[in-house]
Write a protein that holds these residues in place. Structure first.
Motif, mmCIF file in Angstrom:
data_model
loop_
_atom_site.group_PDB
_atom_site.id
_atom_site.type_symbol
_atom_site.label_atom_id
_atom_site.label_comp_id
_atom_site.label_asym_id
_atom_site.label_seq_id
_atom_site.Cartn_x
_atom_site.Cartn_y
_atom_site.Cartn_z
ATOM 1 N N ARG A 2 0.841 -1.191 0.000
ATOM 2 C CA ARG A 2 0.000 0.000 0.000
ATOM 3 C C ARG A 2 0.884 1.251 0.000
ATOM 4 N NH1 ARG A 2 -5.310 0.198 0.838
ATOM 5 N NH2 ARG A 2 -5.510 -1.752 2.000
ATOM 6 N N ILE A 3 0.471 2.239 -0.757
ATOM 7 C CA ILE A 3 1.210 3.501 -0.788
ATOM 8 C C ILE A 3 0.940 4.257 0.516
ATOM 9 C CG2 ILE A 3 1.503 5.717 -1.964
ATOM 10 C CD1 ILE A 3 0.586 4.298 -4.553
ATOM 11 N N VAL A 4 2.025 4.610 1.209
ATOM 12 C CA VAL A 4 1.921 5.310 2.482
ATOM 13 C C VAL A 4 2.183 6.797 2.299
ATOM 14 C CG1 VAL A 4 2.929 5.498 4.792
ATOM 15 C CG2 VAL A 4 2.646 3.250 3.752
ATOM 16 N N ASP A 5 3.047 7.123 1.361
ATOM 17 C CA ASP A 5 3.397 8.535 1.178
ATOM 18 C C ASP A 5 3.631 8.787 -0.305
ATOM 19 O OD1 ASP A 5 3.901 11.152 1.890
ATOM 20 O OD2 ASP A 5 5.866 10.767 2.775
ATOM 21 N N ARG A 6 3.318 10.009 -0.688
ATOM 22 C CA ARG A 6 3.613 10.471 -2.047
ATOM 23 C C ARG A 6 4.396 11.752 -1.880
ATOM 24 N NH1 ARG A 6 1.131 10.923 -7.366
ATOM 25 N NH2 ARG A 6 1.806 12.945 -8.133
ATOM 26 N N LYS A 7 5.574 11.835 -2.454
ATOM 27 C CA LYS A 7 6.377 13.033 -2.241
ATOM 28 C C LYS A 7 7.157 13.400 -3.493
ATOM 29 C CE LYS A 7 10.172 12.558 0.154
ATOM 30 N NZ LYS A 7 11.136 12.236 1.241
ATOM 31 N N VAL A 8 7.507 14.656 -3.575
ATOM 32 C CA VAL A 8 8.290 15.139 -4.704
ATOM 33 C C VAL A 8 9.636 15.598 -4.167
ATOM 34 C CG1 VAL A 8 8.428 16.887 -6.517
ATOM 35 C CG2 VAL A 8 6.231 15.807 -5.993
ATOM 36 N N SER A 9 10.689 15.160 -4.795
ATOM 37 C CA SER A 9 12.027 15.616 -4.423
ATOM 38 C C SER A 9 12.777 15.989 -5.684
ATOM 39 C CB SER A 9 12.772 14.504 -3.670
ATOM 40 O OG SER A 9 14.136 14.865 -3.489
ATOM 41 N N ARG A 10 13.221 17.226 -5.709
ATOM 42 C CA ARG A 10 13.996 17.736 -6.855
ATOM 43 C C ARG A 10 13.360 17.332 -8.188
ATOM 44 N NH1 ARG A 10 17.808 19.594 -3.470
ATOM 45 N NH2 ARG A 10 18.603 18.155 -1.903
ATOM 46 N N GLY A 11 12.048 17.492 -8.236
ATOM 47 C CA GLY A 11 11.343 17.285 -9.498
ATOM 48 C C GLY A 11 10.900 15.863 -9.769
ATOM 49 N N ARG A 12 11.341 14.912 -8.936
ATOM 50 C CA ARG A 12 10.919 13.523 -9.156
ATOM 51 C C ARG A 12 9.848 13.136 -8.141
ATOM 52 N NH1 ARG A 12 15.943 9.569 -9.251
ATOM 53 N NH2 ARG A 12 14.238 8.073 -9.010
ATOM 54 N N THR A 13 8.886 12.341 -8.580
ATOM 55 C CA THR A 13 7.802 11.904 -7.697
ATOM 56 C C THR A 13 8.102 10.516 -7.165
ATOM 57 O OG1 THR A 13 6.205 13.233 -8.904
ATOM 58 C CG2 THR A 13 5.324 11.429 -7.549
ATOM 59 N N PHE A 14 7.990 10.371 -5.849
ATOM 60 C CA PHE A 14 8.208 9.084 -5.184
ATOM 61 C C PHE A 14 6.901 8.598 -4.570
ATOM 62 C CE2 PHE A 14 12.306 11.059 -5.399
ATOM 63 C CZ PHE A 14 13.208 10.021 -5.574
ATOM 64 N N LEU A 15 6.615 7.324 -4.794
ATOM 65 C CA LEU A 15 5.522 6.662 -4.077
ATOM 66 C C LEU A 15 6.196 5.723 -3.085
ATOM 67 C CD1 LEU A 15 3.243 5.727 -7.130
ATOM 68 C CD2 LEU A 15 3.125 7.785 -5.683
ATOM 69 N N VAL A 16 5.983 5.998 -1.797
ATOM 70 C CA VAL A 16 6.615 5.197 -0.750
ATOM 71 C C VAL A 16 5.579 4.199 -0.251
ATOM 72 C CG1 VAL A 16 7.810 5.240 1.456
ATOM 73 C CG2 VAL A 16 8.034 7.186 -0.127
ATOM 74 N N THR A 17 5.923 2.923 -0.267
ATOM 75 C CA THR A 17 4.959 1.875 0.108
ATOM 76 C C THR A 17 5.318 1.259 1.463
ATOM 77 O OG1 THR A 17 6.171 0.014 -0.822
ATOM 78 C CG2 THR A 17 4.773 1.266 -2.334
ATOM 79 N N ASP A 18 4.396 0.430 1.954
ATOM 80 C CA ASP A 18 4.655 -0.267 3.222
ATOM 81 C C ASP A 18 5.385 -1.607 3.004
ATOM 82 O OD1 ASP A 18 2.610 -1.816 2.186
ATOM 83 O OD2 ASP A 18 1.228 -1.528 3.850
ATOM 84 N N GLY A 19 5.809 -1.853 1.775
ATOM 85 C CA GLY A 19 6.595 -3.061 1.498
ATOM 86 C C GLY A 19 8.053 -2.718 1.302
ATOM 87 N N GLY A 20 8.743 -3.594 0.550
ATOM 88 C CA GLY A 20 10.128 -3.270 0.248
ATOM 89 C C GLY A 20 10.996 -4.480 0.054
ATOM 90 N N LEU A 21 12.291 -4.228 0.008
ATOM 91 C CA LEU A 21 13.231 -5.309 -0.320
ATOM 92 C C LEU A 21 13.314 -6.369 0.761
ATOM 93 C CD1 LEU A 21 16.146 -5.128 1.313
ATOM 94 C CD2 LEU A 21 16.588 -3.292 -0.269
ATOM 95 N N GLY A 80 3.867 15.432 3.727
ATOM 96 C CA GLY A 80 2.680 14.598 3.949
ATOM 97 C C GLY A 80 2.753 13.880 5.285
ATOM 98 N N GLU A 81 3.937 13.366 5.603
ATOM 99 C CA GLU A 81 4.094 12.691 6.887
ATOM 100 C C GLU A 81 3.937 13.680 8.042
ATOM 101 O OE1 GLU A 81 6.961 9.290 7.357
ATOM 102 O OE2 GLU A 81 7.927 10.712 8.726
ATOM 103 N N ALA A 82 4.392 14.912 7.830
ATOM 104 C CA ALA A 82 4.235 15.940 8.869
ATOM 105 C C ALA A 82 2.760 16.170 9.179
ATOM 106 C CB ALA A 82 4.895 17.246 8.407
ATOM 107 N N GLU A 83 1.958 16.275 8.128
ATOM 108 C CA GLU A 83 0.528 16.515 8.347
ATOM 109 C C GLU A 83 -0.119 15.334 9.069
ATOM 110 O OE1 GLU A 83 -0.920 19.404 8.046
ATOM 111 O OE2 GLU A 83 0.976 20.199 7.277
ATOM 112 N N ARG A 84 0.267 14.128 8.669
ATOM 113 C CA ARG A 84 -0.294 12.947 9.346
ATOM 114 C C ARG A 84 0.087 12.934 10.817
ATOM 115 N NH1 ARG A 84 1.200 7.701 7.672
ATOM 116 N NH2 ARG A 84 3.012 8.466 6.517
#
Lengths: 408, 408
Positions: free
Chosen positions: A299-318, B134-138
């Motif tokens: 599940r996507i937990v956070d959506r953020k933009v850094s230096r022009g790139r969009t990151f979808l941060v999920t509750d899973g991972g490596l 986004g995490e700050a707001e949460r």
């Protein structure tokens, strides 16, 4: 933008845009399982694989499942009714095989089997694929101590490798098997030692997507088995031809032509040396049977933009899907197939990088891919997660939560 | 023959040739633990690391332990009495910190913190290092719902990276932290939202062996903190300068010059902007504190020759020591330091390849290294196993046995 691998054909867009596994909506599966991350395995997709194999391969060719690919209990029970044998790689895997199940051929390969593992295998009467002369002596000694007649096969280190395979396992000095030119002497030793010689196990490589290479490797394997049998002076009851059938993970990968492999193997077996006339042949598959049937849902937990790139941060991972991060045998990281599971089949609307929740830049699930616009709460699906997924991942890394698994 | 990394100085040859950990013979430790594989951590080696840090660094600089490096319970309890704070990367790590321990500064960083993790951190009153707006707001919302005043710091994505580091974590678009130019606005938002603003967390990279690069990165980090503080209009109570101190793993690697780093940091802090006059500075270290204190002990199960090469097959492997196999973030596999633990300090007598017991050619512990002649039953030690060892490995892979751990 970077490419990604092809989404397995078992998963097709539905009218409501919700990904299905085993005919069920993944959002409902997640809810029933108690949340994300979730590995969902599609029962029918596995059955279809077995049917494709049966329909293409020579009559009488046995199909074995390599338990190491995925040892999830319900999945083993499902495969038990579909395949002709199980191949094991540890005493732990043996312990997962319920002794009350109807008897089926089981073999146990792997370097570094301990005395305890050998004894457990002897007690269960399963075939031990010997990896060295030293292991052979230990097995004979332990069998004598237990007054058991051991079921012993020899794993052969062939003088050729499977071309185009992700992991070449023949043609080289190796921890696996006995060099082919020493095998006849070892087999004579087993026969003289009173063992029930079960045959040969010849594994030339894994994860090949070259139809020609698989055909060539099978031809060479049957020829090598005949050569060894002639030197021994009797035919092996069984020859395990190994596996090596790859699945498409990355952009540009094409599936193997199973029909062509089957046709070629029919010729190869038809033309085999008379010394192999009574031999049972088996193919051992793990990844090819179950790999494309599994989906990793986070599940996507956070959506953020850094230096022009969009990151979808999920509750899973490596920690649960190491291979998709590019950290398991790959030289260069490439993207597994991924999708937004609750807008499945939707057009790519933006370029995003999908990460896990770990504090390491290694934790990438998809890098710079096009997906429909996603928000926190949406589900990401990583495909090709049925083999070497959860159990091949560092699950305790960063003391993260445990993933759930379900067979649908 | 291939090289291997340097054996950490804490482990010196003894008269009887048996490796010691914490002053104890490893064969005895293995027996007491119930067998191999065993991770043994040297209590004194960790204490010496802390002392080296304290003796070199500016007075008042806080030392935090990054729990993700190794969360083994007895090791956490040991470090609790040595360091000034713990830095966490998951709710699971928080659960490992006994709430009954004397209160110490604890912070929680990591992208993808779930609401449940944020709530647990709020309830325990620990500092949350925010990774995005986004995490700050949460966090603010959850704190309001719980009628708690949140302790919030901001993780900064700096415009520079730590040069020569194994993993560069700054200067790029990143899932970690908030781009530095957006931080002042976010801090004002936290202050306006009623939070207790705890400061800044600035992590530019990890595993650097360049003394100059660490010094330069710390200088840039303090300058960036001052710049942000000036824009905010008040000084941060705390600045976590990150870590990044590497340890030598491979042939040719040299340790950092901690005295030089300490001297430079004294200058940097002495000359810092007045806006940081009352700021507490911390350094967060994991690998550097515990990495070289750990030894992974496995037993040789088989010795075999294949096509002229000698293989020592052990009962361990990449399922417990993934990083030594070269499959965790490394582009090219190189050898960790290894030794024959029961002939420790002995001359190299033959070239061997040490493997684990897994059915994959990835499972290498040492490739073509010189060791004293070894036989089944002997113990192999893999050094530098104290950090990112067991918990960073796929422990359930091939359903192998579980490794033991002991702090000596």
């Amino acid at each position: 933008m970077k490419g990604m691998g092809p989404i397995p054909p078992a998963f097709r867009a539905s009218e409501d845009g919700i990904l299905r596994v085993g005919g069920r909506r993944v959002d409902e599966l997640v809810e029933e399982a108690g949340g994300t991350p979730l590995f969902a395995y599609d029962r029918a997709a596995i059955r279809e694989r077995v049917q494709l194999f049966r329909g293409s391969m020579p009559t009488g060719l046995a199909l074995h499942y390599a338990v190491k690919a995925n040892p999830f209990g319900p999945l083993l029970a499902h495969l038990r009714d579909l395949v002709d044998g199980f191949d094991l790689a540890s005493g732990g895997e043996l312990a997962r095989i319920d002794a009350s199940w109807p008897s089926m051929p089981i073999s146990f390969a792997g370097p570094g089997k301990t005395d305890a593992e050998l004894s457990a295998a002897l007690a269960r009467g399963i075939t031990i694929n010997l990896e060295s002369e030293g292991e052979a002596e230990r097995a004979l000694t332990l069998a004598a101590e237990a007054s058991t007649r051991p079921q012993l096969a020899v794993r052969v280190n062939p003088p050729f490798g499977l071309k185009g395979s992700g992991m070449k396992m023949g043609g080289l000095a190796s921890a696996f098997g006995v060099d082919h030119d020493r095998v006849p002497t070892l087999v004579r030793r087993l026969l003289d030692g009173g063992a029930n010689w079960r045959g040969l196990h010849i594994y030339a490589g894994s994860q090949s997507l070259s139809t020609e290479a698989v055909i060539e490797s099978q031809r060479a394997t049957v020829a090598l088995a005949a050569e060894i049998a002639q030197a021994v002076g009797e035919g092996p009851p069984e020859v395990n031809l190994g596996g090596g059938f790859g699945i498409p993970y990355f952009a540009g990968d094409k599936p193997l032509d199973i029909a062509a492999i089957g046709e070629a193997l029919k010729m190869t077996l038809r033309d085999r040396s008379p010394v192999l006339a009574d031999t049972r042949f088996a193919i051992e598959l793990g990844r090819w049977l179950v790999g494309e049937a599994g989906v990793y849902l986070t599940r996507i937990v956070d959506r953020k933009v850094s230096r022009g790139r969009t990151f979808l941060v999920t509750d899973g991972g490596l920690h649960q899907m190491l291979a998709a991060s590019g950290n398991f045998g790959q030289l260069l990281r490439r993207n597994y197939p991924v999708a937004l599971a609750n807008r499945f089949g939707g057009e790519g609307e933006e370029e995003v990088t999908v990460t896990g929740c770990l504090c390491t830049p290694l934790d990438l699930l998809a890098d710079e891919v096009m997906l429909p616009k996603a928000e926190p709460g949406d589900l990401i699906a990583v495909f090709c997660a049925g083999a070497y997924g959860l159990t091949a991942s560092p699950q305790q890394f960063l003391s993260q939560s445990v993933a759930r698994e379900v067979l649908v």
